[in-house]
Design an enzyme around this catalytic site. Structure first.
Site, short mmCIF file in Angstrom:
data_model
loop_
_atom_site.label_atom_id
_atom_site.label_comp_id
_atom_site.label_asym_id
_atom_site.label_seq_id
_atom_site.Cartn_x
_atom_site.Cartn_y
_atom_site.Cartn_z
N ASP A 104 -5.73 -2.14 5.24
CA ASP A 104 -4.57 -3.00 5.02
C ASP A 104 -4.55 -3.50 3.56
OD1 ASP A 104 -2.31 -4.37 5.88
OD2 ASP A 104 -3.28 -5.07 7.71
N ASP B 250 6.01 -4.54 9.18
CA ASP B 250 5.68 -4.40 10.61
C ASP B 250 6.92 -4.26 11.49
OD1 ASP B 250 3.23 -4.91 9.54
OD2 ASP B 250 2.72 -6.55 10.90
#
Ligand code: GAL
Length: 499
Positions: free
Chosen positions: A235, A293
């Site tokens: 990430d 997301d």
């Protein structure tokens, strides 16, 4: 020889007919990707992924030294030490038929020759992930047939971490939620023929404020490999904004992973902010997020299925074997219950929350259609115990999954079609083509398309992918599509392999 799956129940998603195939009935069907990448001299665990009535009998010829096929059709062992392609011939029989396929084991530096398929803990469990959840999910994937349809990875996302690293800097798992550490979890998954994914971040902290990997690349990669990890999602929270830093940080971790003795797929997750489609492949990424997301809604601006697909579709030129655009996980089965995906934070500092109801049946089918056609990684992310029959049918349709896993590795492209209807076309390795239509509006639409210019000349077999119905040699397709509905077809030259 037979590869027709065995239908069990007829369902609908809006007005689209969907067949729920029983993965344990009918003649054998080999669903494994036809090309499997592994690094020289590293461990290979690869289920040949066969549906059909049990027991199945596997005959596998041409395996290179070091690899064997077990009684469940799982290839295991150590890949040859030198790069090169090995063709293996697989023949599977049961009481009602036999099926054959050639699978290539490609020993080299490229992994994920087809889009990774599996499951990820984040959307449904968020920070509540545990070892028990991961192992239970893996067992469910075997019991419900997902493994036999090609789903392989079980990925632990954020929050597996202890409060801090060990004194020597080694990463440690949370002793309460992962009491034996990560290794026993990987062992349990590997015993089932599945693979383990782990998660970290290219900064000092992860997005959930656990310890990140920056500066600890070597010790982290070595530990992940010792634990038996097969994939790392990396990430980018708390990391510098510029592309040069991102490239440097992803390169450092990718090189550390390559220095281990395992084949570890590297998932680049910087949300498309620095155009990773231009560089993530060069720094060792197997796939990269192209958007922020996903949330459990179809049309809510860019957070939902439509907005994310719209952006991802523009990037088709950058996808191919070993390098995929990742429009984020699947929402199928969440139905507004996802711990993370059903609460959209908006307003100043994200102080207000909108509770999302989730996708309806037609929207869930459109989501799966678009992700399959876009050659996207297929990572389910729901509680497998709670999905209904339609969710199962959407996740386990062998025709749709074969399009996603097709060896040519082309991402489907939007071609001109009626206003409000996206027509996607994805060329397939057998000379055929997959075609889908999605009504992205709230109003009904009629689709009538002459597909002669899109399909190969010669005799064709066209199937309706979601119902499995064989339509024969047709060149025009017509459908009435309600709000957010899709249809999907596969056209292949008669005599060509089905997958
Ligand atoms: C986000 C990422 C999500 C999930 C989350 C964990 O940045 O996009 O998929 O991994 O972090 O905190």
């Amino acid at each position: 020889m037979s590869s027709t799956p065995s239908p069990t129940r007829q369902l609908t998603a809006g007005s689209t007919r969907v067949t729920l195939f029983d993965p344990f009935a009918g003649p054998p069907r080999i669903n494994s990707a036809r090309r499997v990448g592994v690094r020289p001299g590293t461990e290979l665990i690869h289920p040949l992924a066969v549906t059909g009535e049990r027991p199945l009998r596997f005959e596998v010829d041409g395996l290179p030294e070091g690899l064997t096929a077990d009684a469940d059709g799982i290839l295991r062992g150590t890949a040859p030490g030198e790069p090169g392609d090995h063709e293996i011939r697989v023949r599977v029989s049961n009481a009602v038929g036999t099926s054959e396929a050639t699978v290539q084991i490609c020993v080299g530096s490229v992994l994920a020759l087809t889009p990774p398929m599996g499951w990820n803990s984040w959307n449904v469990y968020g920070e509540r992930v545990t070892a028990e959840v991961i192992v239970k999910t893996a067992e469910q994937m075997v019991a419900n047939g997902m493994r036999d349809l090609g789903y392989q990875y079980v990925n632990i996302d954020d929050h597996w971490h202890a409060d801090s690293r060990a004194d020597d800097g080694a990463p440690l798992a949370n002793p309460d939620t992962f009491p034996g550490g990560i290794r026993p979890v990987a062992d349990a998954l590997h015993a089932l023929g599945l693979k383990l994914g782990i998660y970290s971040d290219a900064a000092h902290l992860t997005c959930g404020k656990c310890f990140g990997g920056f500066g600890y690349e070597k010790i982290d990669a070595t530990s992940y490999a010792a634990w038996g990890a097969d994939l790392l999602k990396y990430d980018y929270c708390y990391a510098p904004r510029d592309r040069a830093s991102a490239k440097a940080r992803y390169t450092a971790m990718s090189q550390a992973l390559k220095a281990t003795d395992r084949s570890i797929v590297f998932s680049v997750c910087e949300w498309g902010r620095r155009k990773p489609w231009l560089w993530a492949k060069d720094v060792g990424g197997s796939y990269w997020r192209t958007t922020l997301d996903i949330f459990d809604t179809f049309s809510w601006l860019f957070f939902g299925v439509r907005g994310i697909a719209h952006r991802n579709l523009k990037l088709a030129d950058y996808a191919g074997p070993g390098a995929w655009n990742d429009p984020d996980m699947l929402l199928i089965g969440n139905r507004g219950r996802g711990h993370v995906t059903s609460r959209l934070k908006i307003g100043p500092k994200g102080r207000s929350t909108i509770k999302l109801r989730g996708l309806d049946d037609a929207e869930a089918l459109s989501h799966m259609t678009l992700w399959a056609m876009m050659a996207a990684p297929l990572l389910a992310s729901h509680d497998l115990a709670t999905g209904n029959d339609l969710d199962t049918a959407l996740l386990t349709n062998p025709h749709v999954l074969a399009v996603n896993q097709d060896g040519l590795g082309q991402q489907g492209r939007k071609v001109r079609s009626a206003p409000g209807v996206w027509q996607l076309v994805k060329p397939l390795a057998n000379g055929g083509v997959a075609i889908s239509f999605t009504n992205v509006t709230r109003m009904p639409r009629t689709v009538e398309a002459d597909i002669s210019g899109l399909v190969p000349t010669g005799e064709l077999m066209v199937i309706d992918a979601w119902s499995g119905e064989e339509l024969g040699d047709v060149r025009s397709l017509a459908a009435k599509l309600g709000r957010h509905e899709s249809v999907m077809y596969v056209a292949r030259p008669v005599g060509a392999a089905t997958a």
